[in-house]
Scaffold this motif. Structure first.
Motif, PDB file in Angstrom:
ATOM      1  N   TYR A 116       0.833  -1.213   0.000  1.00 27.35           N
ATOM      2  CA  TYR A 116       0.000   0.000   0.000  1.00 27.35           C
ATOM      3  C   TYR A 116       0.865   1.260   0.000  1.00 27.35           C
ATOM      4  O   TYR A 116       0.574   2.225  -0.699  1.00 27.35           O
ATOM      5  N   PHE A 170       0.559  -7.920  -3.531  1.00 30.80           N
ATOM      6  CA  PHE A 170      -0.456  -7.858  -4.594  1.00 30.80           C
ATOM      7  C   PHE A 170       0.185  -7.490  -5.931  1.00 30.80           C
ATOM      8  O   PHE A 170       1.001  -6.583  -5.996  1.00 30.80           O
ATOM      9  N   TYR A 179      -7.469  -2.751  -8.127  1.00 24.42           N
ATOM     10  CA  TYR A 179      -8.625  -2.132  -8.781  1.00 24.42           C
ATOM     11  C   TYR A 179      -8.361  -0.668  -9.111  1.00 24.42           C
ATOM     12  O   TYR A 179      -8.944  -0.116 -10.028  1.00 24.42           O
ATOM     13  N   GLN A 180      -7.518  -0.047  -8.277  1.00 25.03           N
ATOM     14  CA  GLN A 180      -7.339   1.399  -8.434  1.00 25.03           C
ATOM     15  C   GLN A 180      -6.264   1.673  -9.473  1.00 25.03           C
ATOM     16  O   GLN A 180      -5.227   1.022  -9.489  1.00 25.03           O
ATOM     17  N   LEU A 199      -8.960 -10.624 -12.911  1.00 30.17           N
ATOM     18  CA  LEU A 199      -8.377  -9.709 -11.937  1.00 30.17           C
ATOM     19  C   LEU A 199      -8.994  -9.901 -10.548  1.00 30.17           C
ATOM     20  O   LEU A 199      -8.284 -10.000  -9.543  1.00 30.17           O
ATOM     21  N   ASP A 200     -10.326  -9.969 -10.486  1.00 21.63           N
ATOM     22  CA  ASP A 200     -10.995 -10.174  -9.192  1.00 21.63           C
ATOM     23  C   ASP A 200     -10.501 -11.453  -8.535  1.00 21.63           C
ATOM     24  O   ASP A 200     -10.201 -11.476  -7.342  1.00 21.63           O
ATOM     25  N   GLN A 214      -7.702 -13.107  -9.020  1.00 22.33           N
ATOM     26  CA  GLN A 214      -6.310 -13.033  -8.586  1.00 22.33           C
ATOM     27  C   GLN A 214      -6.184 -12.192  -7.311  1.00 22.33           C
ATOM     28  O   GLN A 214      -5.451 -12.542  -6.382  1.00 22.33           O
ATOM     29  N   LEU A 215      -6.924 -11.094  -7.285  1.00 20.50           N
ATOM     30  CA  LEU A 215      -6.862 -10.217  -6.120  1.00 20.50           C
ATOM     31  C   LEU A 215      -7.287 -10.950  -4.846  1.00 20.50           C
ATOM     32  O   LEU A 215      -6.627 -10.861  -3.811  1.00 20.50           O
ATOM     33  N   GLU A 219      -4.690 -13.510  -3.853  1.00 19.83           N
ATOM     34  CA  GLU A 219      -3.509 -12.882  -3.241  1.00 19.83           C
ATOM     35  C   GLU A 219      -3.821 -12.407  -1.828  1.00 19.83           C
ATOM     36  O   GLU A 219      -2.969 -12.457  -0.943  1.00 19.83           O
ATOM     37  N   ARG A 220      -5.051 -11.958  -1.622  1.00 27.42           N
ATOM     38  CA  ARG A 220      -5.447 -11.542  -0.278  1.00 27.42           C
ATOM     39  C   ARG A 220      -5.484 -12.746   0.671  1.00 27.42           C
ATOM     40  O   ARG A 220      -5.060 -12.658   1.823  1.00 27.42           O
ATOM     41  N   GLN A 269      -1.982 -13.576   1.549  1.00 26.20           N
ATOM     42  CA  GLN A 269      -1.448 -12.589   2.486  1.00 26.20           C
ATOM     43  C   GLN A 269      -1.950 -12.870   3.902  1.00 26.20           C
ATOM     44  O   GLN A 269      -1.184 -12.859   4.866  1.00 26.20           O
ATOM     45  N   GLN A 272     -15.342  -2.029  -5.980  1.00 26.88           N
ATOM     46  CA  GLN A 272     -14.023  -2.273  -6.562  1.00 26.88           C
ATOM     47  C   GLN A 272     -13.042  -1.170  -6.171  1.00 26.88           C
ATOM     48  O   GLN A 272     -11.927  -1.439  -5.747  1.00 26.88           O
ATOM     49  N   TRP A 273     -13.486   0.061  -6.289  1.00 31.96           N
ATOM     50  CA  TRP A 273     -12.590   1.186  -6.000  1.00 31.96           C
ATOM     51  C   TRP A 273     -12.123   1.150  -4.535  1.00 31.96           C
ATOM     52  O   TRP A 273     -10.971   1.437  -4.229  1.00 31.96           O
ATOM     53  N   THR A 290     -12.029  -1.485  -2.509  1.00 28.63           N
ATOM     54  CA  THR A 290     -11.432  -2.737  -2.055  1.00 28.63           C
ATOM     55  C   THR A 290      -9.915  -2.677  -2.167  1.00 28.63           C
ATOM     56  O   THR A 290      -9.371  -2.431  -3.239  1.00 28.63           O
ATOM     57  N   LEU A 291      -9.265  -2.869  -1.029  1.00 26.79           N
ATOM     58  CA  LEU A 291      -7.798  -2.802  -0.944  1.00 26.79           C
ATOM     59  C   LEU A 291      -7.278  -1.485  -1.503  1.00 26.79           C
ATOM     60  O   LEU A 291      -6.240  -1.443  -2.165  1.00 26.79           O
ATOM     61  N   HIS A 292      -8.018  -0.422  -1.266  1.00 30.17           N
ATOM     62  CA  HIS A 292      -7.516   0.895  -1.670  1.00 30.17           C
ATOM     63  C   HIS A 292      -6.308   1.218  -0.796  1.00 30.17           C
ATOM     64  O   HIS A 292      -6.414   1.249   0.429  1.00 30.17           O
TER      65      HIS A 292
END
Lengths: 154, 566
Positions: free
Chosen positions: A120, A147, A151-152, B7-8, B10-11, B14-15, B18, B151-152, B154-156
């Motif tokens: 992050y 990661f 998304y961003q 993408l979703d 994989q994300l 990966e989470r 983690q 989406q925006w 999530t994990l921002h």
């Protein structure tokens, strides 16, 4: 010399942090590669050379940089210190320095943050990381790669 | 509903990896308790009174049959065979083992689910109207925007360590069924009167909890394509300047109050002006792409008259069915279809709880009757949104078998209730037994039915998970010198059907759990006596004020207490 994480690996680094004690120093006599407290910069701004290619500035999340952005981005290194890893102000400060003020130098994370936050931090614009506990260097390096997608569009 | 892309997938994978690593490091002592705490919370893992609790995200309440079956399997293998629907439309497991959580997350990821950001000081699950996409009063389906915000957020990377939790709700209809005015950010879809383009009125600084606040409008119209940069600007100002010295003053509502709305708006607009042109905002193409996931299912063209006359016959054949139709079935914008609310509030079951068998039954019923989709509601029920009217009688019979047909939706016994002191480490008092005592006191359905719409919400502490402030009758568990008491509030309202949002007012000194059913009885006796025609309870509270009720309740309880001691 200390070790920092930069460009995805561990590097030796000779930037020196000048604590509040250095605030009495004469700007003309500052050694190169010193990171100066933001308070010092604010006080001595008129005595500092306009071109800043040798010093850095230490900020923390509570600093309000409104009005100082243009000056700050002239330094080659800005460090943001985290007082506690749950205090996320530094993430937004970094994003502002990059997005709002267009800082393109080295943005360094210092202080109390976790390997789990490396990804992050880097995505908010941090480019180097001072890891206090050298035993965490490896976890911190791998944290950078937690990661591979996001998304961003940052 | 939304389907994961590469993408979703994989994300989420990966989470999971983690979190697996974090759990290992914690169990090995490499992460301290204090360090692991915010990390596990952001994966929905609490340590509760008796066991850990895992909160699973259900984005804006949408679930598929496959997901329900997976949840059933998980509750069976890793829990005690049941789960709980929360007031943020999520699902909680009350008895998992910490060591099993990474495996549970892996299982969930197989059906496009996770527990990301269901707790912690970050952006939480986006909530919405349970009738999104089918409501007759809808301006536009809010779900594509919910998904884009999901989406925006999530994990921002910038907003994972905010001063406090942050909740966003989006409503797309004229009536607000999502309580948007009680969220940190509430988005109300509207159309630009001149150009007809879709956008939002943006409300900020609402919330419940210790200091309930109704949000204020910060922007009258925000074009949909500018949504993300504007959200980023609000969040950034909050993250920089929100209070961190006191967790009870850390929500954005306090920042907005202390800064003043106009000054706060100026800070947001200043930030927005500097970032919006370079921000990767939404494009019309991206909005349209996400909209395709929420296009209308393959509705049949049905003759409404045939369905109606058949329904009329079935109504006459069974008064129980007729009552259920009136209470639990809602209108649909497509002719010949209806939306069915499955009540998770039969007497004797903790409100919002479901067993593994019930999860599987709903999965089957959804496939048979409603395109394989189900919705959770913030009132802790389920909705089958697209049922043919001609199927209602068959569906009803199945729902009766599985315990979902209690005809009490939006009535007194459809109680919204947090897990309370039976489970939650934060609670000051139990809430589930109080809900049950009220349901038992009011077991005469005719009476309950005649009362009309009545929302009763019970929270076990000030955190207000059950939204007691916006219950027409709110009950709040408080601790008085180690004993559990219950404060009653009247007149709260989420704000819809032309009524402004309102925070309930405290009736007076708190009651013991034993007194509560009697107190509710007294309140309702007054209401029945004072109501004009079809007035709702909350109308009468508005018209007569809380004092009228207060006098009756405290006088009578004083008398009955005298009787008991005598």
């Amino acid at each position: 010399m200390q070790r920092v994480i930069k460009d995805g690996n561990v590097q030796l680094d000779d930037w020196i942090l000048v604590g509040q004690a250095g605030s009495s120093m004469n700007p003309a006599q500052l050694p190169e590669k010193t990171i100066l407290p933001f308070g010092y910069i604010q006080k001595k701004s008129d005595q500092l050379p306009r071109q800043q290619n040798v010093h850095g500035v230490l900020l923390d999340g509570s600093d309000d940089i409104e009005g100082w952005g243009e000056m700050l981005v002239r330094f080659p290194l800005l460090a943001v210190s985290f007082s506690h890893f749950t205090d996320g102000r530094g993430f937004s400060l970094a994003a502002q320095l990059r997005e709002k003020y267009g800082f393109s130098g080295d943005l360094r994370a210092m202080g109390n943050f976790l390997p789990d936050q490396m990804n992050y931090l880097s995505r908010c614009g941090f480019s180097s990381f001072h890891i206090q506990d050298s035993e965490q260097l490896e976890d911190a390096l791998s944290g950078l790669r937690d990661f591979n997608v996001a998304y961003q569009g940052l | 509903m939304y389907i994961y892309s590469q993408l979703d997938h994989q994300l989420v994978r990966e989470r999971v990896a983690q979190f697996n690593n974090q759990t290992q490091r914690y169990l090995e002592g490499k992460l301290t308790e204090d360090q692991f705490l915010p990390l596990r919370l952001q994966n929905g893992l609490y340590v509760q009174r008796l066991a850990p609790m895992l909160r699973i995200a259900v984005p804006y309440g949408m679930l598929s049959s496959a997901q329900l079956r997976k949840l059933a399997k998980i509750t069976r293998e890793f829990d005690k065979g049941y789960c709980h629907i929360t007031t943020r439309q999520n699902i909680q497991l009350n008895w998992p083992q910490i060591e099993d959580v990474p495996e549970i997350l892996r299982e969930l990821s197989e059906v496009e689910m996770h527990s990301i950001q269901t707790s912690g000081n970050c952006i939480r699950n986006v909530t919405s109207d349970q009738f999104a996409g089918i409501a007759q009063d809808e301006i536009e389906d809010p779900r594509p925007y919910c998904e884009l915000v999901r989406q925006w957020s999530t994990l921002h990377p910038e907003f994972a360590f905010l001063p406090r939790k942050f909740k966003i709700a989006i409503n797309g209809a004229h009536h607000d069924r999502a309580a948007t005015r009680f969220h940190d950010i509430g988005l109300q879809i509207k159309q630009d009167p001149v150009t007809g383009t879709t956008g939002f009125e943006v409300f900020v600084g609402g919330g419940l909890g210790r200091t309930p606040v109704i949000s204020q409008s910060i922007r009258n119209f925000l074009p949909a394509t500018r949504l993300l940069s504007y959200l980023c600007s609000i969040l950034r100002v909050y993250n920089r300047f929100g209070r961190r010295d006191n967790k009870y003053k850390a929500r954005i509502k306090i920042l907005v109050k202390e800064t003043g709305l106009d000054a706060f708006r100026q800070m947001v607009e200043d930030e927005w002006l500097t970032i919006r042109d370079n921000y990767e905002d939404l494009t019309t193409e991206e909005i349209n792409r996400v909209k395709t996931y929420f296009s209308k299912p393959a509705y049949a063209r049905l003759d409404p008259l045939v369905a109606q006359s058949q329904l009329q016959q079935e109504r006459q054949a069974s008064p129980e069915f007729s009552r259920w139709l009136d209470a639990n079935v809602s209108a649909h914008k497509i002719s010949g279809y209806a939306a069915v609310t499955l009540s998770l509030k039969p007497t004797g079951v903790a409100p919002g709880d479901m067993t593994d068998k019930q999860l599987e039954a709903v999965a089957d019923l959804a496939e048979q009757f409603s395109f394989g989709e189900v919705r959770t509601t913030h009132q802790q029920n389920l909705v089958l949104a697209d049922v043919r009217k001609s199927d209602l009688a068959a569906l009803w019979r199945a729902l009766v078998t599985y315990g979902f047909a209690t005809p009490n939706v939006n009535t007194l016994t459809d109680i919204t209730c947090c897990p309370g002191g039976d489970f939650c480490a934060l609670a000051n008092a139990k809430s589930i037994p109080v809900a049950e005592s009220i349901q038992r006191e009011f077991d005469a359905m005719d009476y309950v039915y005649d009362l009309g719409e009545l929302k009763l919400n019970i929270s076990g502490c000030m955190n207000a998970c059950a939204h007691h402030h916006i219950g027409h009758i709110g009950i709040l568990g408080v601790d008085k010198k180690g004993e559990e008491f219950y404060q009653v509030t009247l007149g709260g309202h989420g704000g819809n059907h032309g009524r402004a949002p309102a925070i309930g007012k405290v009736l007076g000194p708190a009651f013991s759990a034993r007194e509560i059913p009697g107190v509710i009885r007294q309140l309702l006796d007054c209401f029945v006596e004072w109501r004009h025609e079809d007035e709702l309870f909350v109308d009468v509270v508005d018209r007569l004020g809380i004092q009228a009720f207060k006098g009756m309740v405290y006088d009578k309880s004083a008398k009955s207490l005298q009787k008991e001691t005598a």
